[in-house]
Design an enzyme around this catalytic site. Sequence first.
Site, short mmCIF file in Angstrom:
data_model
loop_
_atom_site.label_atom_id
_atom_site.label_comp_id
_atom_site.label_asym_id
_atom_site.label_seq_id
_atom_site.Cartn_x
_atom_site.Cartn_y
_atom_site.Cartn_z
N ILE A 36 37.12 -8.56 -6.47
CA ILE A 36 36.77 -7.41 -5.62
C ILE A 36 37.97 -6.49 -5.41
O ILE A 36 37.85 -5.44 -4.80
CB ILE A 36 36.20 -7.84 -4.24
N ARG A 37 39.13 -6.91 -5.93
CA ARG A 37 40.32 -6.04 -5.83
C ARG A 37 41.12 -6.19 -7.12
O ARG A 37 40.91 -7.15 -7.87
CB ARG A 37 41.20 -6.47 -4.65
N TYR A 143 34.97 -25.06 4.94
CA TYR A 143 35.28 -25.05 3.50
C TYR A 143 34.81 -26.35 2.84
O TYR A 143 34.15 -26.34 1.80
CB TYR A 143 36.79 -24.87 3.36
N LYS A 147 31.99 -26.91 -0.05
CA LYS A 147 32.30 -27.54 -1.34
C LYS A 147 31.41 -28.77 -1.57
O LYS A 147 30.93 -29.00 -2.67
CB LYS A 147 33.78 -27.92 -1.43
C1 AKB Z 1 43.15 -25.65 0.79
O1 AKB Z 1 44.20 -26.08 1.31
O2 AKB Z 1 42.21 -25.18 1.44
C2 AKB Z 1 43.00 -25.75 -0.71
C3 AKB Z 1 42.29 -27.00 -1.12
C4 AKB Z 1 42.95 -28.30 -0.96
O3 AKB Z 1 41.20 -26.93 -1.62
N1 AKB Z 1 44.28 -25.68 -1.34
#
Ligand code: AKB
Length: 315
Positions: A36-37, A143, A147
Site C-alpha cells: 500500500i506504500r 495477532y 494466525k
Molecule cells: C512479532 O513479534 O509479532 C513477530 C512474530 C514473532 O511473529 N516477529
Amino acid sequence: MQQSILILGACGQIGTELTLALRERYGNENVIASDIREGSDSLMNSGPFEILDATSYDAVEEIVMHYEVSEVYLMAAMLSATAEKFPERAWNLNMNSLFNVLNLAKEKKIDKIFWPSSIAVFGKNTPKENTPQHTLMEPSTVYGISKQTGERWCAYYNAKYDVDVRSVRYPGLISWKTQPGGGTTDYAVEIYLQALEEGTYNCFLKEDTALPMMFMDDAIRAAIELMESAGEKLSIRSSYNLGAMSFTPGEIAGSIKKQLPEFSISYEPDFRQAIADSWPSSIDDSQARKDWGWHPEFDLERTSAEMLKQLRTLN
Ligand code: AKB
C-alpha cells in the site's frame, strides 16, 4: 510465457528481502512487488511494482489476471504489539488478505500460496521448551488468534478445495536491510542498531526472556525451499514449526559485547513482556526437517557478526 509471482506486502521486513531473492532466482520481470506504500530504492527499481491493498479482493484479482500470476506470497500483516493497539484493524488486515488469496486459489486463478504464520499461535499453556508441531494452542494476542485462525483456514482450503497453500511459523526475524515494525521480537534488531549508534540499549523485555529467533537469510531460504518442494512430501498444510536459535536479551547483549566491549544494556519491560511470556522459548521443527529438508545456517554468533558487519557498511 513464464508465469509470475506476486508478493503482497513487499515493502515490509520480510517482503523486501524476499522480493529481491525471488527476482534474483526467477528473473526481475517475473516477480511483481506490491504494497500500500512505496518501498526501498532497490525494491522499486529492480522490477514491477504496484500499489495494492491486499484486503481488496477485486484489486488483487485485477493484478493477478493482468500479470498472469501463478504464485502469491502474502506478507502483509499487522504484528503482535501493534495488533494489541488496533485489534479490529489487525483482524481485518490479517484475515481478509488471507481469504482473498485462498479464494483466488479455490477459483483456480492462482496455483500456489505462501503465507507466514508465527510462534504467536502458541499460548501460555503450550509446552515452552522445544514446543512440538502438534500441541495445545491458546494464543492470547490478537495477532496470535489471527494466525491460528488463518492456519485452520489454510488446512481447510487444502483439504476441501485442494488449494496448494504452504506455511511456516516464523520465530522473531533478525534483518539489517529493512527494519521490523510493531513486533514483540523487534528488540533483537533494535539492539544491534543502538549498539552501533549509541553504545547502549534499553530493552523492553527482561534479561532472561528466551524466545525463538532466526536470521533473515534463513527465513527467506525456508520460504523458497518450502515453495519449491514437491507437494506430496508436505504432511502439514496448516503451518510448519520452524526453528533456528533461541536466546535471551542477556545472551544477545553478551554476543554483541564480544565485538563491542563497551556496549551496555538496561531493562525496562513494558506491555510486550506479557506477550513474550506467552510464547515458546524454543521450537521443535523436526517435521519440517523430515518433510522438506529444513536446516538453519545462522546461530547467534554468526548472526551478530553479520548484523554488525552489514550495519557498519550502512552508516
Ligand atoms: C512479532 O513479534 O509479532 C513477530 C512474530 C514473532 O511473529 N516477529
